[in-house]
Design a protein around this motif. Sequence first.
Motif, mmCIF file in Angstrom:
data_model
loop_
_atom_site.group_PDB
_atom_site.id
_atom_site.type_symbol
_atom_site.label_atom_id
_atom_site.label_comp_id
_atom_site.label_asym_id
_atom_site.label_seq_id
_atom_site.Cartn_x
_atom_site.Cartn_y
_atom_site.Cartn_z
ATOM 1 N N SER A 214 0.831 -1.209 0.000
ATOM 2 C CA SER A 214 0.000 0.000 0.000
ATOM 3 C C SER A 214 0.861 1.253 0.000
ATOM 4 O O SER A 214 0.527 2.255 -0.649
ATOM 5 N N ILE A 215 1.983 1.223 0.714
ATOM 6 C CA ILE A 215 2.895 2.367 0.723
ATOM 7 C C ILE A 215 3.481 2.580 -0.666
ATOM 8 O O ILE A 215 3.596 3.719 -1.145
ATOM 9 N N VAL A 216 3.850 1.493 -1.334
ATOM 10 C CA VAL A 216 4.369 1.605 -2.700
ATOM 11 C C VAL A 216 3.312 2.225 -3.621
ATOM 12 O O VAL A 216 3.622 3.068 -4.470
ATOM 13 N N ASP A 217 2.058 1.818 -3.431
ATOM 14 C CA ASP A 217 0.972 2.405 -4.223
ATOM 15 C C ASP A 217 0.868 3.905 -3.960
ATOM 16 O O ASP A 217 0.663 4.701 -4.887
ATOM 17 N N GLU A 218 0.968 4.273 -2.673
ATOM 18 C CA GLU A 218 0.870 5.694 -2.324
ATOM 19 C C GLU A 218 2.026 6.490 -2.916
ATOM 20 O O GLU A 218 1.899 7.690 -3.160
ATOM 21 N N CYS A 219 3.167 5.842 -3.130
ATOM 22 C CA CYS A 219 4.325 6.501 -3.746
ATOM 23 C C CYS A 219 4.132 6.701 -5.244
ATOM 24 O O CYS A 219 4.988 7.305 -5.907
ATOM 25 N N GLY A 220 3.038 6.181 -5.790
ATOM 26 C CA GLY A 220 2.753 6.366 -7.212
ATOM 27 C C GLY A 220 3.771 5.716 -8.120
ATOM 28 O O GLY A 220 3.924 6.114 -9.269
ATOM 29 N N TYR A 221 4.513 4.720 -7.602
ATOM 30 C CA TYR A 221 5.544 3.993 -8.354
ATOM 31 C C TYR A 221 6.627 4.924 -8.885
ATOM 32 O O TYR A 221 7.296 4.628 -9.873
ATOM 33 N N LEU A 222 6.783 6.052 -8.208
ATOM 34 C CA LEU A 222 7.812 7.017 -8.566
ATOM 35 C C LEU A 222 9.139 6.546 -7.969
ATOM 36 O O LEU A 222 9.266 6.449 -6.747
ATOM 37 N N PRO A 223 10.144 6.278 -8.807
ATOM 38 C CA PRO A 223 11.392 5.708 -8.286
ATOM 39 C C PRO A 223 11.990 6.474 -7.117
ATOM 40 O O PRO A 223 12.401 5.879 -6.120
ATOM 41 N N LEU A 224 12.063 7.802 -7.223
ATOM 42 C CA LEU A 224 12.653 8.603 -6.154
ATOM 43 C C LEU A 224 11.898 8.425 -4.846
ATOM 44 O O LEU A 224 12.496 8.235 -3.778
ATOM 45 N N ALA A 225 10.550 8.462 -4.908
ATOM 46 C CA ALA A 225 9.741 8.314 -3.698
ATOM 47 C C ALA A 225 9.843 6.896 -3.138
ATOM 48 O O ALA A 225 9.950 6.693 -1.924
ATOM 49 N N VAL A 226 9.792 5.892 -4.023
ATOM 50 C CA VAL A 226 9.891 4.494 -3.580
ATOM 51 C C VAL A 226 11.224 4.257 -2.874
ATOM 52 O O VAL A 226 11.291 3.631 -1.813
ATOM 53 N N LYS A 227 12.295 4.784 -3.453
ATOM 54 C CA LYS A 227 13.629 4.581 -2.890
ATOM 55 C C LYS A 227 13.747 5.237 -1.511
ATOM 56 O O LYS A 227 14.241 4.625 -0.555
ATOM 57 N N GLU A 228 13.286 6.482 -1.380
ATOM 58 C CA GLU A 228 13.401 7.191 -0.105
ATOM 59 C C GLU A 228 12.508 6.567 0.967
ATOM 60 O O GLU A 228 12.903 6.468 2.129
ATOM 61 N N MET A 229 11.314 6.134 0.580
ATOM 62 C CA MET A 229 10.448 5.456 1.554
ATOM 63 C C MET A 229 11.066 4.128 1.974
ATOM 64 O O MET A 229 10.984 3.726 3.143
ATOM 65 N N GLY A 230 11.692 3.447 1.032
ATOM 66 C CA GLY A 230 12.381 2.195 1.364
ATOM 67 C C GLY A 230 13.484 2.414 2.370
ATOM 68 O O GLY A 230 13.640 1.645 3.333
ATOM 69 N N LYS A 231 14.264 3.462 2.173
ATOM 70 C CA LYS A 231 15.326 3.786 3.136
ATOM 71 C C LYS A 231 14.740 4.095 4.513
ATOM 72 O O LYS A 231 15.284 3.688 5.543
ATOM 73 N N ALA A 232 13.622 4.830 4.517
ATOM 74 C CA ALA A 232 13.015 5.209 5.790
ATOM 75 C C ALA A 232 12.500 3.993 6.557
ATOM 76 O O ALA A 232 12.519 3.973 7.795
ATOM 77 N N MET A 233 12.044 2.961 5.825
ATOM 78 C CA MET A 233 11.458 1.788 6.478
ATOM 79 C C MET A 233 12.461 0.632 6.584
ATOM 80 O O MET A 233 12.076 -0.491 6.939
ATOM 81 N N ASN A 234 13.716 0.897 6.332
ATOM 82 C CA ASN A 234 14.736 -0.156 6.270
ATOM 83 C C ASN A 234 14.751 -1.026 7.526
ATOM 84 O O ASN A 234 14.907 -0.541 8.642
#
Length: 1239
Positions: A214-234
């Motif tokens: 669901s978080i990935v969906d909220e990121c709109g599959y935008l690489p920059l947003a997906v990558k930064e959210m991934g780092k935040a949830m590491n």
Amino acid sequence: MSAFTHAVRQLGNLLSLKKHSDKIQCKTDESGSKKKGVSESLIELLLNPEIQKVGIWGMGGVGKTYNVKYAIDMVRETNSVGSFDHIVFVSVTHEWSIKDVRNDIMKELSMEEELSENAEASLLYQRLKGTRFLLVLDDLWETISLEELGIPEPTKENGCKLFLITRIHNVCELMGAQAKVKVPTFSREDAWELFCEEVGSMVLLPKIQPLAKSIVDECGYLPLAVKEMGKAMNNSSDEVIWLNSLSIMMQSRPLNSSMELVFRQLKLSYDQLKDVLKHCFLACTFFGDNHEISIQYLVENWMMCGYVDITDEMLLSEAYDKGLHLLKELLDASMLELSKDRDHVTINNMMRHMGLMIKSSKFIMRDGLELLEGPEEDEWKEAEMISLKASGISCLHQSLDCPNLTVLILYNNLQLRSISPSFFEQMAELHVLDLSWAGLDSLPESISKLTNLQYVDLAYCRCLKNLAYLGSLKQLLVLDLSVTPIEEMPEELGNLTKLRHLFLSATVNLSRIAGGIFNKLSKLEILQMRASSYTWQHKSKEKEASLQELLGLKCLSTLVITARGVRLSNQGRPSKAKSQWYATLVAYHIPVWGYGYRYGTDMSAFSGMFRHFSLKKKKKDSENRDTNSKESQDSGLGTDAKLILCLLNPGIQKMGVWGMAGTGKTVNVTTALGTLNELKNKIFDFILFFTVTDDLRTLRNDLMKELGVINVDSEDDDMKAAALLYKRLRGKKFLLILDDLWETISLEELGVPEPSEENGCKLVVITRNRKLCDLMGTQVDLRVPGFSEEDAWSYICDKAGDVVKQPSIEPIAKRVAKECDCLPLALKATMEAMAGRSDEVSWLRMLGDWMHFRPSRRIFEKLFLRLKLSYDHLESELLKKCFLACSFYAEEQEVNVIELIHWWIYEGYIDLTEEMTLSEAYEKGAHLIAELRDASMIEVRDGGLIKLNDVLRDLALIIKSKEFIKKIDQALLEAPGREAWEEAEMISMNKNQITSLEQNPNCPNLTCLNLCSNHQLRKISPEFFEQMPELHFLDLSWTGIDSLPRSISHLVKLRLLDLDFCRSLRNITGVGALKQLITLDLSATPIEELPVEIGELTQLRRLHMFATVHLKRVASGILPRLCRLEILKMGGSSYTWQSEGLVGEASLQELLVLSRLDDLALVVRSVTDFEFFDQSTSLQSWKDDVTIECRILETSTTMKYEGKFNKWVSEFEEEDMVAKMLAAASSMVDKYEGFFDKA
């Protein structure tokens, strides 16, 4: 097989070495016929000798730069083909200049920078000439000239290439890109894979995985947003943390500082949009609701919200075309995406979140049966758009104050059965109201208060029988009553004279429509009555509507009705033999539709319908012209006389007539033609006078109609139409006058031969923008000024007669003329309003309206709307801000250019970077002033003074009525209440009698506070400045304060602090905290020592300490820390500088390290100290044009050094030194009489 194709295949194995780059799918050609991975496409383009310029575009954060760098790396790893001598990668900043970009390129090439721009460009050109280079310009927002940069044009012969990385499709087009590669977002699968890589194995836990997706969906599959959210949830395995993160994302809030940076990156695209596009984009976030948005639905909502200007003469089909143009601009700017069916658009989730962050409290969207009540009262007050869909709300009883609400969606509230009679009373700005599928049986009385309402949807209100009060909605454009149980169409609907669309489908109880209603709906374009029980007849019953009434609706384009007694032909159309009315319909291009459409349904029907619309020709505006007899100041000739001379001069073919709105440009041209009388018909075969109100095709059609040329309706036959028009005009002498021109027009595309001395043709351009004259190639530009005071008074006397010569009225009438600032259009509006008024009270009321800029009457509304067009057409948001700032000065005040530019710097309108000098900022400011002058928004007078027309000032203050508070010289004893401070952006209360400022106002938006010349102001509350985080400009000069409040240290964004002539101010503690300060003025204050904390102000450019007669000590080490100081003014100060100061005190030696110093005034003790200054080699390190004024105390002489002449000059000759010294002393005493005693 070609060499480059072979090389691409050789690189195939390399392409699999890195993940994700090929997973991004894009269309290499915009037809969509062939898809490749982005990197593969870019490599092919790098190696393709036929392609020299490539544009890579897409929304922020999709990986455009990454893909280009990756493709270049792949090419570098093979030596087969495609090698370049130089690969230069340069990022173009937002505040770029040709010099900055060129210097970056030169650094990449390890070249030394030259002082001369021409030398740099030539040197760079020579370096690159004959080499194969690849130049990559990243983050490009507008076009850039390769020639000015010094870059050889890439060609097939020289093998050079240019790659442009941008978010804007149009930039690719304008830069001549032969191939354009759009970089889309990731697919859901690729986004999930990237997210898993960043987070780690924890993301696969059963309780975490659905939240993560669901978080990935909220990121709109935008690489920059997906990558930064991934780092935040590491490596996070806490379900609560995941739930909280998802909740924050869904609320359109950034999770952490990294995500804030993502949103800032995305907001850059938003910030580049013009105002109307910003409104349109934000509306997408409201109407989109996380789904695909129908183009029809979206554009119509833009129209109803007022984002598309709809004039009375305009068809909605024409307005819709304007809306489609806005949509294309948003698509080209990567703000929206076109769906596969091309009938819908989508908005990326991250872009939607960004938009909702901008409008966090302005847009309210709630739904669901669990919602039983509306928003809180304070939420209604702040909201601009509210959507409460499919809720469990049963009643709306409160009367709410909603000053900003424009859209209210109450769709599918089946339980909503009661709305308070007063509910809509305070929603004056409401444009869109959707009550469809509600349980109402009647409308509240207060709906009649919605005088700005343009769209009302009452469809499927199955209990609604009473339509009382709808007749009051005079601005209504669309009304939907489909599937309501109404039995009779109310006669008051005939009052809706602006109605364009009326939907009455499936009104199965409708049995009567009174005759005469439709006769009043003269602008009706669509009447949709499919499956209605009302049957139309050629001759109806007495007092009922008939088919005959519909014949008068000349704008009607779509008609769906049930008719009785009309025989159909084989094609399903009414038989012409039996139906005369059908022949009439065909004449007006009105198709008879078997199936209509309803608001918000499939786009195909909508598109087909609009193809059949008949575009109405605009009539030339011959009314409401201004009169202007003012003659030009330079030659004594009026504009009309000058124009006549130009028309008679065979050497002049193109003339521009320009000036601000309402000065009488058009009437001067018509006067000139009238003066020529019969002579003009002997000079010209055709005189073609057209007001440019629409696109090129419409203008061409108007010309063809005027000349009797057969019109070509098809859009595909523009070239044919232009050729026909050209053929008609070729060999003829014509005078073409284009009035009210806002943008350039190509005469070639129009089909008009180029005027020349040989063909004797001429062109006159009438515009508000002087720059447009240049772009149209005019040889002579005639500026039309306003009236002189004498002419303005003559005009009033002519219109009002002897009334204004009465002793009681004459001074009032003259003051009215002065308030109109002699603008002909304003005077005309005033005299129309005063027609038939001869009493003193009426004139006083008119004067009051002007003095307090109250456009309360309709005639004034029209005046300000015409003037506002100039404001709306300013080329950028920045120019609008600069113009509005001009209005903040006192009325009739002429503003020094440098003072105005300084203010723009303080407000941030001119970005003063750390490397930039004030003189460079002045150049930027001069460019902005030239733009405003050319747009007729300001007048630049002799001596570098700016004058703003008083009526334009009033316009600006209307635009900023709540944000700008001007209380100048009004004998105020106290400041405004807290409420006024909250909305304010700029406040001026100078020249008042305020004694104290005790409150702690909340001022989140305040950038400017002017309290100058409040001589009685002695106390400011310690916490007064605590809630002013955005304050840039603070003027406390000429006040009676003796110290600064401690909260001054909270003003971390302050750029100007003016304390001059604060004659009691000895304590300036706290100033050291103002790290962004650019200017500090301590002139004529009684300070005895310069505080050491001044050394903390490392951004300081201007320090004024003129006439600080008590200043005895300046500690050493303070001034050298002010490394960016450009101006130091200490003339008339008691502090005397020496070549070697006392222990711990500043000396002349310290000043020499200030390499940026440009303007210096100081007092030295002796001739020896002056000689040290004169003989110092360090003096040569200062700027070439440095100016120094040095007062030598020992000899009472003043020496001035002008760097450009490299010499010192004495202020006066030796023989009259004594006389001049006495005169200077006398002047000083007069200027500062009483000051030294009080200090």
